[in-house]
Design a protein around this motif. Structure first.
Motif, PDB file in Angstrom:
ATOM      1  N   ARG A 181      14.177 -18.194  -5.218  1.00 36.19           N
ATOM      2  CA  ARG A 181      15.392 -17.864  -5.245  1.00 36.19           C
ATOM      3  C   ARG A 181      15.354 -17.042  -3.394  1.00 36.19           C
ATOM      4  O   ARG A 181      14.725 -17.077  -2.593  1.00 36.19           O
ATOM      5  N   PRO A 182      16.857 -16.862  -2.744  1.00 33.37           N
ATOM      6  CA  PRO A 182      17.137 -16.669  -1.693  1.00 33.37           C
ATOM      7  C   PRO A 182      15.915 -15.456  -0.699  1.00 33.37           C
ATOM      8  O   PRO A 182      15.547 -15.584   0.395  1.00 33.37           O
ATOM      9  N   GLU A 183      15.154 -14.155  -1.864  1.00 34.83           N
ATOM     10  CA  GLU A 183      14.714 -13.893  -0.932  1.00 34.83           C
ATOM     11  C   GLU A 183      13.016 -14.234  -0.661  1.00 34.83           C
ATOM     12  O   GLU A 183      12.420 -13.374  -0.839  1.00 34.83           O
ATOM     13  N   ASP A 184      12.985 -15.880  -1.425  1.00 39.65           N
ATOM     14  CA  ASP A 184      11.674 -16.307  -1.059  1.00 39.65           C
ATOM     15  C   ASP A 184      11.963 -16.927  -0.181  1.00 39.65           C
ATOM     16  O   ASP A 184      10.530 -17.647   0.732  1.00 39.65           O
ATOM     17  N   THR A 185      12.726 -16.997   0.953  1.00 38.28           N
ATOM     18  CA  THR A 185      12.527 -17.874   1.958  1.00 38.28           C
ATOM     19  C   THR A 185      11.851 -16.854   3.054  1.00 38.28           C
ATOM     20  O   THR A 185      12.062 -15.745   2.873  1.00 38.28           O
ATOM     21  N   ALA A 186      10.800 -17.262   3.696  1.00 38.27           N
ATOM     22  CA  ALA A 186       9.505 -17.146   4.882  1.00 38.27           C
ATOM     23  C   ALA A 186       9.161 -18.331   4.923  1.00 38.27           C
ATOM     24  O   ALA A 186       9.081 -19.872   4.464  1.00 38.27           O
ATOM     25  N   VAL A 187       8.100 -17.886   5.987  1.00 34.51           N
ATOM     26  CA  VAL A 187       7.180 -18.695   6.782  1.00 34.51           C
ATOM     27  C   VAL A 187       5.925 -19.064   5.280  1.00 34.51           C
ATOM     28  O   VAL A 187       5.210 -17.173   5.179  1.00 34.51           O
ATOM     29  N   TYR A 188       5.510 -19.563   4.908  1.00 35.88           N
ATOM     30  CA  TYR A 188       4.850 -20.366   3.955  1.00 35.88           C
ATOM     31  C   TYR A 188       3.337 -19.926   4.881  1.00 35.88           C
ATOM     32  O   TYR A 188       3.544 -21.488   5.547  1.00 35.88           O
ATOM     33  N   TYR A 189       2.220 -19.646   4.918  1.00 38.20           N
ATOM     34  CA  TYR A 189       0.764 -19.679   5.094  1.00 38.20           C
ATOM     35  C   TYR A 189       0.139 -20.664   4.175  1.00 38.20           C
ATOM     36  O   TYR A 189      -0.218 -19.335   3.068  1.00 38.20           O
ATOM     37  N   CYS A 190      -0.982 -21.003   4.470  1.00 36.64           N
ATOM     38  CA  CYS A 190      -1.772 -20.974   3.467  1.00 36.64           C
ATOM     39  C   CYS A 190      -3.319 -20.111   4.087  1.00 36.64           C
ATOM     40  O   CYS A 190      -3.830 -20.821   5.361  1.00 36.64           O
ATOM     41  N   ALA A 191      -4.511 -19.583   4.129  1.00 35.23           N
ATOM     42  CA  ALA A 191      -5.786 -19.573   4.613  1.00 35.23           C
ATOM     43  C   ALA A 191      -6.924 -19.155   3.296  1.00 35.23           C
ATOM     44  O   ALA A 191      -6.863 -19.720   1.675  1.00 35.23           O
ATOM     45  N   ALA A 192      -7.788 -19.090   3.689  1.00 31.55           N
ATOM     46  CA  ALA A 192      -9.460 -19.493   3.170  1.00 31.55           C
ATOM     47  C   ALA A 192      -9.904 -19.261   3.543  1.00 31.55           C
ATOM     48  O   ALA A 192     -10.269 -17.912   4.732  1.00 31.55           O
ATOM     49  N   ASP A 193     -10.867 -18.509   2.698  1.00 30.69           N
ATOM     50  CA  ASP A 193     -12.705 -17.650   2.720  1.00 30.69           C
ATOM     51  C   ASP A 193     -13.576 -18.038   1.774  1.00 30.69           C
ATOM     52  O   ASP A 193     -13.193 -18.658   0.821  1.00 30.69           O
ATOM     53  N   SER A 194     -14.544 -17.621   2.527  1.00 31.93           N
ATOM     54  CA  SER A 194     -15.914 -18.201   1.567  1.00 31.93           C
ATOM     55  C   SER A 194     -16.181 -17.318   0.915  1.00 31.93           C
ATOM     56  O   SER A 194     -17.370 -16.979  -0.254  1.00 31.93           O
ATOM     57  N   THR A 195     -16.280 -16.538   1.640  1.00 34.65           N
ATOM     58  CA  THR A 195     -17.096 -14.758   1.423  1.00 34.65           C
ATOM     59  C   THR A 195     -16.039 -13.609   0.773  1.00 34.65           C
ATOM     60  O   THR A 195     -17.257 -12.485   0.017  1.00 34.65           O
ATOM     61  N   ILE A 196     -15.350 -13.670   0.863  1.00 37.13           N
ATOM     62  CA  ILE A 196     -13.701 -12.925   0.367  1.00 37.13           C
ATOM     63  C   ILE A 196     -14.295 -12.118  -1.482  1.00 37.13           C
ATOM     64  O   ILE A 196     -14.915 -13.175  -1.897  1.00 37.13           O
ATOM     65  N   ILE A 197     -14.169 -10.418  -1.221  1.00 35.89           N
ATOM     66  CA  ILE A 197     -14.632 -10.493  -3.100  1.00 35.89           C
ATOM     67  C   ILE A 197     -13.390 -10.649  -4.220  1.00 35.89           C
ATOM     68  O   ILE A 197     -12.226 -10.536  -3.447  1.00 35.89           O
ATOM     69  N   LEU A 198     -13.749 -10.027  -5.030  1.00 34.25           N
ATOM     70  CA  LEU A 198     -11.985 -10.321  -5.761  1.00 34.25           C
ATOM     71  C   LEU A 198     -11.193  -9.220  -5.592  1.00 34.25           C
ATOM     72  O   LEU A 198      -9.781  -9.516  -5.289  1.00 34.25           O
ATOM     73  N   SER A 199     -11.666  -8.272  -5.105  1.00 37.97           N
ATOM     74  CA  SER A 199     -11.032  -6.688  -4.685  1.00 37.97           C
ATOM     75  C   SER A 199     -10.272  -7.034  -3.181  1.00 37.97           C
ATOM     76  O   SER A 199      -9.165  -6.242  -3.145  1.00 37.97           O
ATOM     77  N   SER A 200     -10.665  -8.274  -3.104  1.00 38.35           N
ATOM     78  CA  SER A 200      -9.559  -8.245  -1.466  1.00 38.35           C
ATOM     79  C   SER A 200      -8.776  -9.664  -1.558  1.00 38.35           C
ATOM     80  O   SER A 200      -8.660  -9.988  -0.430  1.00 38.35           O
ATOM     81  N   VAL A 201      -8.677 -10.389  -2.500  1.00 37.95           N
ATOM     82  CA  VAL A 201      -8.099 -11.969  -2.255  1.00 37.95           C
ATOM     83  C   VAL A 201      -6.558 -11.688  -2.130  1.00 37.95           C
ATOM     84  O   VAL A 201      -6.392 -12.164  -1.265  1.00 37.95           O
ATOM     85  N   ARG A 202      -5.766  -9.729  -1.888  1.00 38.95           N
ATOM     86  CA  ARG A 202      -4.142  -9.482  -2.003  1.00 38.95           C
ATOM     87  C   ARG A 202      -4.249  -9.203  -0.402  1.00 38.95           C
ATOM     88  O   ARG A 202      -3.023  -9.640  -0.011  1.00 38.95           O
ATOM     89  N   ALA A 203      -5.674  -8.837   0.874  1.00 37.43           N
ATOM     90  CA  ALA A 203      -4.818  -8.997   1.826  1.00 37.43           C
ATOM     91  C   ALA A 203      -5.082 -10.080   2.736  1.00 37.43           C
ATOM     92  O   ALA A 203      -6.160 -10.774   2.957  1.00 37.43           O
TER      93      ALA A 203
END
Length: 124
Positions: free
Chosen positions: A85-107
């Motif tokens: 959709r047009p509202e999906d227009t953005a710069v997309y970034y990937c990120a990685a972490d080895s210690t993240i907890i489940l409650s923080s995956v969206r942060a």
């Protein structure tokens, strides 16, 4: 650790793109890999994540349209985006972490390693 995002481009509404995040220095099957996006004038927002190489999570705005997956042999994580959709227009970034907890995956602040971003433009 390096993350290389690619696969962005210009697509018409309703079309599809597959983004790739090639990771070096970490093994994706053990990491949490997240995709985020940032549109002009807006804050970076969560799109999808694969938690420790297993369970997947999505923003409500993309659920049912986007799919995150991984190729452990290639150490790459993908984001397949359908019904764009047009509202999906953005710069997309990937990120990685080895210690993240489940409650923080969206942060975004929870991720230590970031790729450079790939631009997605959806025309109406």
């Amino acid at each position: 650790v390096q993350l290389q995002a690619s696969g962005g481009g210009l697509v018409q509404a309703g079309g599809s793109l597959r983004l790739s995040c090639a990771v070096s220095g970490l093994t994706v099957r053990r990491q949490t890999i997240g995709w985020f996006r940032q549109a002009p004038g807006r804050e970076r927002e969560f799109v999808a994540a694969r938690f420790r190489g297993a369970n997947t999570y999505y923003a409500d705005s993309v659920k049912g349209r986007f799919t995150i997956s991984g190729d452990n042999a290639e150490n790459t994580v993908f984001l397949l985006m359908n019904s764009l959709r047009p509202e999906d227009t953005a710069v997309y970034y990937c990120a990685a972490d080895s210690t993240i907890i489940l409650s923080s995956v969206r942060a975004a602040r929870s991720y230590d390693h970031w790729g450079q971003g790939t631009e997605v433009t959806v025309s109406s």
